[in-house]
Design a protein around this motif. Structure first.
Motif, PDB file in Angstrom:
ATOM      1  N   MET A   1     -55.946  42.193 -62.500  1.00 61.22           N
ATOM      2  CA  MET A   1     -54.415  42.503 -62.384  1.00 61.22           C
ATOM      3  C   MET A   1     -53.873  40.960 -61.775  1.00 61.22           C
ATOM      4  SD  MET A   1     -53.037  45.881 -61.346  1.00 61.22           S
ATOM      5  CE  MET A   1     -54.002  46.693 -60.761  1.00 61.22           C
ATOM      6  N   PRO A   2     -52.774  41.060 -63.032  1.00 58.88           N
ATOM      7  CA  PRO A   2     -52.061  39.735 -62.449  1.00 58.88           C
ATOM      8  C   PRO A   2     -51.745  39.114 -61.334  1.00 58.88           C
ATOM      9  CG  PRO A   2     -51.697  40.267 -64.887  1.00 58.88           C
ATOM     10  CD  PRO A   2     -52.680  41.429 -64.301  1.00 58.88           C
ATOM     11  N   LEU A   3     -50.777  40.104 -60.673  1.00 62.93           N
ATOM     12  CA  LEU A   3     -50.439  40.071 -59.728  1.00 62.93           C
ATOM     13  C   LEU A   3     -50.419  41.251 -58.570  1.00 62.93           C
ATOM     14  CD1 LEU A   3     -48.587  38.449 -57.539  1.00 62.93           C
ATOM     15  CD2 LEU A   3     -45.629  40.255 -58.769  1.00 62.93           C
ATOM     16  N   ILE A   4     -50.733  41.133 -57.796  1.00 65.57           N
ATOM     17  CA  ILE A   4     -51.117  42.523 -56.806  1.00 65.57           C
ATOM     18  C   ILE A   4     -50.215  41.987 -54.829  1.00 65.57           C
ATOM     19  CG2 ILE A   4     -52.683  43.933 -55.070  1.00 65.57           C
ATOM     20  CD1 ILE A   4     -54.784  42.844 -57.423  1.00 65.57           C
ATOM     21  N   ALA A   5     -48.980  42.709 -54.521  1.00 65.81           N
ATOM     22  CA  ALA A   5     -48.768  42.574 -53.185  1.00 65.81           C
ATOM     23  C   ALA A   5     -49.534  43.681 -52.392  1.00 65.81           C
ATOM     24  CB  ALA A   5     -47.337  42.315 -53.107  1.00 65.81           C
ATOM     25  N   LYS A   6     -50.335  42.995 -50.889  1.00 63.25           N
ATOM     26  CA  LYS A   6     -50.739  43.921 -50.188  1.00 63.25           C
ATOM     27  C   LYS A   6     -50.279  44.092 -48.347  1.00 63.25           C
ATOM     28  CE  LYS A   6     -55.224  43.825 -51.760  1.00 63.25           C
ATOM     29  NZ  LYS A   6     -56.658  43.256 -50.929  1.00 63.25           N
ATOM     30  N   ASN A   7     -49.499  45.367 -48.636  1.00 67.46           N
ATOM     31  CA  ASN A   7     -48.928  45.558 -47.469  1.00 67.46           C
ATOM     32  C   ASN A   7     -48.075  44.493 -46.332  1.00 67.46           C
ATOM     33  OD1 ASN A   7     -50.343  48.317 -46.753  1.00 67.46           O
ATOM     34  ND2 ASN A   7     -52.808  47.246 -46.548  1.00 67.46           N
ATOM     35  N   LEU A   8     -47.281  43.642 -47.234  1.00 66.93           N
ATOM     36  CA  LEU A   8     -46.677  42.468 -46.581  1.00 66.93           C
ATOM     37  C   LEU A   8     -45.600  42.942 -45.707  1.00 66.93           C
ATOM     38  CD1 LEU A   8     -45.141  41.173 -50.526  1.00 66.93           C
ATOM     39  CD2 LEU A   8     -47.309  40.593 -48.579  1.00 66.93           C
ATOM     40  N   ILE A   9     -45.865  42.462 -44.934  1.00 67.05           N
ATOM     41  CA  ILE A   9     -44.409  42.613 -43.938  1.00 67.05           C
ATOM     42  C   ILE A   9     -43.984  40.964 -43.304  1.00 67.05           C
ATOM     43  CG2 ILE A   9     -44.115  42.805 -40.852  1.00 67.05           C
ATOM     44  CD1 ILE A   9     -46.429  44.274 -41.417  1.00 67.05           C
ATOM     45  N   ALA A  10     -42.558  41.309 -43.835  1.00 67.21           N
ATOM     46  CA  ALA A  10     -42.414  39.703 -43.789  1.00 67.21           C
ATOM     47  C   ALA A  10     -40.405  39.974 -43.007  1.00 67.21           C
ATOM     48  CB  ALA A  10     -42.639  39.264 -45.168  1.00 67.21           C
ATOM     49  N   GLY A  11     -40.433  38.606 -42.955  1.00 67.62           N
ATOM     50  CA  GLY A  11     -38.632  38.478 -42.639  1.00 67.62           C
ATOM     51  C   GLY A  11     -38.256  37.407 -42.288  1.00 67.62           C
ATOM     52  N   TYR A  12     -36.984  37.107 -40.847  1.00 74.66           N
ATOM     53  CA  TYR A  12     -36.370  36.021 -40.748  1.00 74.66           C
ATOM     54  C   TYR A  12     -36.320  36.284 -39.098  1.00 74.66           C
ATOM     55  CZ  TYR A  12     -34.892  37.150 -45.231  1.00 74.66           C
ATOM     56  OH  TYR A  12     -34.586  37.762 -46.777  1.00 74.66           O
ATOM     57  N   GLY A  13     -36.790  34.760 -39.235  1.00 77.27           N
ATOM     58  CA  GLY A  13     -37.082  34.572 -37.163  1.00 77.27           C
ATOM     59  C   GLY A  13     -38.119  35.288 -36.522  1.00 77.27           C
ATOM     60  N   GLY A  14     -38.769  35.458 -37.650  1.00 83.26           N
ATOM     61  CA  GLY A  14     -40.394  36.330 -36.386  1.00 83.26           C
ATOM     62  C   GLY A  14     -40.078  38.032 -37.221  1.00 83.26           C
ATOM     63  N   LYS A  15     -38.149  38.360 -37.326  1.00 82.56           N
ATOM     64  CA  LYS A  15     -38.105  38.795 -37.276  1.00 82.56           C
ATOM     65  C   LYS A  15     -38.595  40.493 -38.331  1.00 82.56           C
ATOM     66  CE  LYS A  15     -34.579  41.829 -35.943  1.00 82.56           C
ATOM     67  NZ  LYS A  15     -33.201  41.902 -35.140  1.00 82.56           N
ATOM     68  N   PRO A  16     -39.560  40.853 -38.214  1.00 84.05           N
ATOM     69  CA  PRO A  16     -40.062  42.106 -39.616  1.00 84.05           C
ATOM     70  C   PRO A  16     -38.626  42.705 -40.556  1.00 84.05           C
ATOM     71  CG  PRO A  16     -40.943  42.677 -38.129  1.00 84.05           C
ATOM     72  CD  PRO A  16     -40.518  42.170 -37.606  1.00 84.05           C
ATOM     73  N   VAL A  17     -38.391  42.683 -41.945  1.00 85.74           N
ATOM     74  CA  VAL A  17     -37.811  43.235 -42.613  1.00 85.74           C
ATOM     75  C   VAL A  17     -38.432  44.116 -43.099  1.00 85.74           C
ATOM     76  CG1 VAL A  17     -35.745  43.451 -44.351  1.00 85.74           C
ATOM     77  CG2 VAL A  17     -35.853  41.592 -43.351  1.00 85.74           C
ATOM     78  N   LEU A  18     -39.348  43.632 -43.880  1.00 84.87           N
ATOM     79  CA  LEU A  18     -40.377  44.530 -44.702  1.00 84.87           C
ATOM     80  C   LEU A  18     -41.054  45.688 -44.256  1.00 84.87           C
ATOM     81  CD1 LEU A  18     -41.224  41.811 -47.752  1.00 84.87           C
ATOM     82  CD2 LEU A  18     -39.231  43.779 -47.386  1.00 84.87           C
ATOM     83  N   GLU A  19     -41.377  47.077 -44.105  1.00 87.53           N
ATOM     84  CA  GLU A  19     -42.637  47.160 -44.003  1.00 87.53           C
ATOM     85  C   GLU A  19     -43.730  47.389 -44.843  1.00 87.53           C
ATOM     86  OE1 GLU A  19     -41.203  50.164 -41.637  1.00 87.53           O
ATOM     87  OE2 GLU A  19     -39.060  50.031 -41.448  1.00 87.53           O
ATOM     88  N   LYS A  20     -44.954  46.411 -44.659  1.00 82.80           N
ATOM     89  CA  LYS A  20     -46.663  47.113 -45.726  1.00 82.80           C
ATOM     90  C   LYS A  20     -45.486  47.019 -46.845  1.00 82.80           C
ATOM     91  CE  LYS A  20     -49.165  47.724 -41.903  1.00 82.80           C
ATOM     92  NZ  LYS A  20     -50.610  48.655 -41.044  1.00 82.80           N
ATOM     93  N   VAL A  21     -45.304  46.402 -47.776  1.00 82.37           N
ATOM     94  CA  VAL A  21     -44.576  46.532 -49.109  1.00 82.37           C
ATOM     95  C   VAL A  21     -46.055  46.457 -50.364  1.00 82.37           C
ATOM     96  CG1 VAL A  21     -43.507  46.183 -50.743  1.00 82.37           C
ATOM     97  CG2 VAL A  21     -42.497  46.272 -48.741  1.00 82.37           C
TER      98      VAL A  21
END
Ligand SMILES: Nc1ncnc2c1ncn2[C@@H]1O[C@H](COP(=O)(O)OP(=O)(O)OP(=O)(O)O)[C@@H](O)[C@H]1O
Ligand SMILES: [Mg+2]
Length: 232
Positions: A1-21
């Motif tokens: 599989m060329p690209l796999i994103a697993k449960n991404l949690i990311a955001g700004y200044g330590g505050k998450p924007v993404l919830e398990k993408v």
């Protein structure tokens, strides 16, 4: 599989924007990525490219975990972002734009796709070779930006609203070129778009994000069976 994103949690200044993408992309597949303003589309691309740190999760490109890598390392491995607006040198001619980028890639030994290939894939660039990039129409500038992105021999294209500012017939034209190029080169792409109907025509997969959570993630066939608008 060329690209796999697993449960991404990311955001700004330590505050998450993404919830398990989470999502996956196969060779040549186009993933249409929809959502309201501020839903988290650009944030997802930034996390995949490493422009923001992920709090949790993994990004795997062609079997390699790139999650802890710098942006440069990810670019070296073939992630390619076509940013919103136009990634061209406006004062240079089409030919000069292509030559400059081609020369850099040749020096770096990344030459799977060279200038003649780009002219063949996107003939409008050959026709307008001598024109100043800043004087091209919006659609032609987007084609040039796409051509420049292809010169780096991408393994994965991240396309951020390439249709912005284009009249409808140019959008269809650009999208069908994107589709042709992805299928021909077997390069997967994530296509962030607000022009949903047009983007759906070239999509293999569809993803809808709402307040940082994926509320739909499925094949185009699955997307066609439901009322997508209910998911926004
Ligand atoms: N640099 C930043 N610093 C802090 N918060 C940010 C930053 N960039 C985006 N955000 C916030 O993260 C959330 C998601 O934004 P994002 O840019 O990912 O949305 P988007 O889906 O790309 O929207 P659009 O369609 O308007 O481009 C929003 O609430 C936004 O305010
Ligand atoms: Mg955005």
């Amino acid at each position: 599989m060329p690209l796999i994103a697993k449960n991404l949690i990311a955001g700004y200044g330590g505050k998450p924007v993404l919830e398990k993408v989470s999502f996956t992309l196969e060779d040549g597949e186009i993933l249409a990525f929809f959502g309201h303003n501020g839903a988290g589309k650009s944030t997802t691309l930034k996390a995949v490219l490493g422009l923001i740190d992920t709090i949790e999760g993994e990004v795997i490109l062609n079997g390699e975990n790139i999650e802890k890598m710098s942006v440069d390392q990810r670019l070296e491995r073939g992630m390619k972002l076509l940013p919103e607006g136009r990634g061209v040198f406006p004062d240079l001619s089409v030919r000069e734009n292509i030559e400059v980028v081609d020369a850099v890639n040749r020096k770096n030994g990344r030459q799977m796709i060279s200038a003649p290939d780009v002219y063949e894939l996107l003939p409008v660039l050959a026709e307008r070779r001598s024109s100043i990039a800043g004087e091209l129409s919006g659609g032609q500038q987007q084609m040039l930006a796409l051509g420049i992105a292809l010169l780096g021999s991408p393994k994965c294209l991240l396309l951020e609203e390439p249709s912005v500012g284009l009249q409808p017939d140019l959008v269809e034209n650009l999208f069908s070129k994107i589709s042709e190029v992805c299928k021909h080169l077997r390069v997967p792409a994530i296509l962030i778009e607000h022009k949903i109907v047009s983007a759906l025509k070239i999509a293999d997969k569809v993803m809808i994000i709402n307040s940082g959570r994926l509320v739909f993630n499925g094949s185009k066939q699955e997307a066609e069976k439901i009322d997508l608008w209910n998911y926004f």
